[in-house]
Design a protein around this motif. Structure first.
Motif, mmCIF file in Angstrom:
data_model
loop_
_atom_site.group_PDB
_atom_site.id
_atom_site.type_symbol
_atom_site.label_atom_id
_atom_site.label_comp_id
_atom_site.label_asym_id
_atom_site.label_seq_id
_atom_site.Cartn_x
_atom_site.Cartn_y
_atom_site.Cartn_z
ATOM 1 N N CYS A 171 3.876 -6.383 31.172
ATOM 2 C CA CYS A 171 2.819 -5.687 31.904
ATOM 3 C C CYS A 171 1.433 -6.279 31.620
ATOM 4 C CB CYS A 171 2.804 -4.210 31.529
ATOM 5 S SG CYS A 171 4.220 -3.251 32.134
ATOM 6 N N GLY A 172 1.317 -7.024 30.526
ATOM 7 C CA GLY A 172 0.030 -7.631 30.190
ATOM 8 C C GLY A 172 -0.674 -6.996 29.013
ATOM 9 N N TYR A 173 -0.064 -6.003 28.379
ATOM 10 C CA TYR A 173 -0.684 -5.364 27.213
ATOM 11 C C TYR A 173 -0.809 -6.359 26.055
ATOM 12 C CZ TYR A 173 -0.144 -0.544 28.997
ATOM 13 O OH TYR A 173 -0.240 0.616 29.717
ATOM 14 N N ARG A 174 -1.894 -6.187 25.270
ATOM 15 C CA ARG A 174 -2.114 -6.994 24.080
ATOM 16 C C ARG A 174 -2.481 -6.079 22.911
ATOM 17 N NH1 ARG A 174 0.237 -9.735 26.899
ATOM 18 N NH2 ARG A 174 -0.238 -11.789 27.751
ATOM 19 N N PRO A 175 -2.105 -6.446 21.671
ATOM 20 C CA PRO A 175 -2.404 -5.585 20.513
ATOM 21 C C PRO A 175 -3.910 -5.397 20.317
ATOM 22 C CG PRO A 175 -0.758 -7.245 19.951
ATOM 23 C CD PRO A 175 -1.303 -7.635 21.294
ATOM 24 N N VAL A 176 -4.305 -4.150 20.014
ATOM 25 C CA VAL A 176 -5.719 -3.865 19.712
ATOM 26 C C VAL A 176 -5.865 -3.151 18.368
ATOM 27 C CG1 VAL A 176 -6.401 -3.763 22.131
ATOM 28 C CG2 VAL A 176 -5.645 -1.667 20.987
ATOM 29 N N ALA A 177 -4.806 -2.569 17.838
ATOM 30 C CA ALA A 177 -4.865 -1.870 16.554
ATOM 31 C C ALA A 177 -3.436 -1.588 16.107
ATOM 32 C CB ALA A 177 -5.659 -0.563 16.670
ATOM 33 N N ALA A 178 -3.320 -1.023 14.911
ATOM 34 C CA ALA A 178 -2.004 -0.655 14.391
ATOM 35 C C ALA A 178 -2.159 0.556 13.471
ATOM 36 C CB ALA A 178 -1.361 -1.817 13.641
ATOM 37 N N GLU A 179 -1.062 1.252 13.268
ATOM 38 C CA GLU A 179 -1.065 2.429 12.406
ATOM 39 C C GLU A 179 0.331 2.618 11.829
ATOM 40 O OE1 GLU A 179 -2.211 5.447 15.189
ATOM 41 O OE2 GLU A 179 -0.150 5.801 15.858
ATOM 42 N N TRP A 180 0.409 3.409 10.771
ATOM 43 C CA TRP A 180 1.683 3.741 10.148
ATOM 44 C C TRP A 180 1.930 5.228 10.269
ATOM 45 C CZ3 TRP A 180 5.143 0.296 7.936
ATOM 46 C CH2 TRP A 180 4.679 -1.014 7.771
ATOM 47 N N ARG A 181 3.132 5.589 10.625
ATOM 48 C CA ARG A 181 3.504 6.994 10.626
ATOM 49 C C ARG A 181 3.830 7.422 9.195
ATOM 50 N NH1 ARG A 181 7.695 6.483 15.545
ATOM 51 N NH2 ARG A 181 7.574 4.339 14.903
ATOM 52 N N HIS A 182 3.323 8.581 8.801
ATOM 53 C CA HIS A 182 3.520 9.086 7.464
ATOM 54 C C HIS A 182 4.094 10.492 7.502
ATOM 55 C CE1 HIS A 182 1.212 5.653 6.140
ATOM 56 N NE2 HIS A 182 1.261 6.043 4.877
ATOM 57 N N LEU A 183 4.868 10.820 6.475
ATOM 58 C CA LEU A 183 5.472 12.148 6.357
ATOM 59 C C LEU A 183 5.197 12.707 4.962
ATOM 60 C CD1 LEU A 183 8.969 11.412 7.947
ATOM 61 C CD2 LEU A 183 7.074 12.604 9.033
ATOM 62 N N ARG A 184 5.031 14.021 4.915
ATOM 63 C CA ARG A 184 4.847 14.707 3.646
ATOM 64 C C ARG A 184 5.674 15.983 3.633
ATOM 65 N NH1 ARG A 184 -0.714 17.492 1.253
ATOM 66 N NH2 ARG A 184 0.281 18.497 -0.523
ATOM 67 N N THR A 185 6.468 16.156 2.602
ATOM 68 C CA THR A 185 7.261 17.365 2.445
ATOM 69 C C THR A 185 6.364 18.463 1.876
ATOM 70 O OG1 THR A 185 9.265 16.068 2.072
ATOM 71 C CG2 THR A 185 9.293 18.380 1.383
#
Length: 252
Positions: free
Chosen positions: A235-249
């Motif tokens: 589609c033409g998308y390019r990376p602009v940022a990143a993140e990590w999913r986090h979990l806490r019990t």
């Protein structure tokens, strides 16, 4: 001025949105969405309060050392990585539209007389979606309150592919009422994969977004989801940022 910490309320929505837009320009967020999350029917789902019986807290953390260290200090454990992709609809040259397979037709979510077929397709597509938190237990009523009735859902830009009345693929569009568009979820039923349906619905939705005057398109991609990464690159998308999913019990 001494900083204070208090529970957020609906009157804080505009200020929070301004902060989020300044800190993370790729976010598609509105005061109406934040107020809805805080006070509407899905407030419990988004509030993550221990008193409601919540046992697992979920957070998205920017992929930078200070943010990741902050999350770790507060008891969160790292999960999967998301890549945030962007597309300038004003300058991008979209590839030619793919032809629908025989028996498949495109409609918008606004054309659906009943959202239940989209709900069923969403659950079917999400059953094996890479991720840390599933949605296989959500009822139709909860899904409708949390997703179909959210104020930033643009049903005219959300595109679905149907076959014999069944939604076999879809892409959900969220917009900020100004110039930004976010692919909330794109999915295809397992038995219909490999036929280009994800490209078909995403291409149609992006074209409609451009025609509607939207400028910036964003999407989140699980770093390990190679099939969707290929669709988004097409589609033409390019990376602009990143993140990590986090979990806490919260409670054992």
């Amino acid at each position: 001025m001494v900083p204070t910490v208090r529970a957020a309320g609906p009157t804080d929505a505009a200020g929070v949105v301004a902060l989020l837009r300044a800190a993370r320009p790729h976010l598609v967020v509105t005061p109406q969405v934040l107020a809805w999350q805080a006070t509407g029917k899905p407030a419990e789902r988004f509030g993550m309060l221990v008193g409601l019986g919540v046992r697992l807290a979920y957070a998205r953390v920017v992929d930078e050392p200070a943010s990741l260290a902050f999350a770790e200090r507060h008891g969160y454990r790292s999960g999967r990585r998301n890549v945030i992709l962007g597309l300038d609809l004003a300058t991008a040259v979209l590839p030619p539209a793919p032809a629908p397979p025989a028996g498949v037709r495109l409609v918008t979510a606004a054309d659906l007389p009943d959202p239940r077929p989209l709900y069923e397709a969403d659950l079917a597509a999400a059953a094996d979606e890479p991720g840390d938190v599933g949605m296989d237990e959500i009822s139709f009523g909860d899904w409708r309150a949390a997703y179909w009735d959210r104020p930033d859902l643009d049903r005219a830009l959300s595109t679905v592919a149907t076959a014999d009345g069944v939604v076999v693929a879809f892409t959900v569009a969220l917009t900020d009422g100004r110039d930004r568009y976010l692919s909330g979820m794109t999915g295809t039923r397992a038995g219909w994969r490999g036929r280009g349906l994800a490209r078909l619905v995403k291409h149609a939705s992006l074209g409609a977004a451009r025609s509607a005057g939207l400028r910036w398109a964003y999407t989140l991609n699980d770093a390990g989801n190679d099939a969707m990464r290929a669709v988004n690159a097409w589609c033409g998308y390019r990376p602009v940022a990143a993140e990590w999913r986090h979990l806490r019990t919260l409670h054992e």
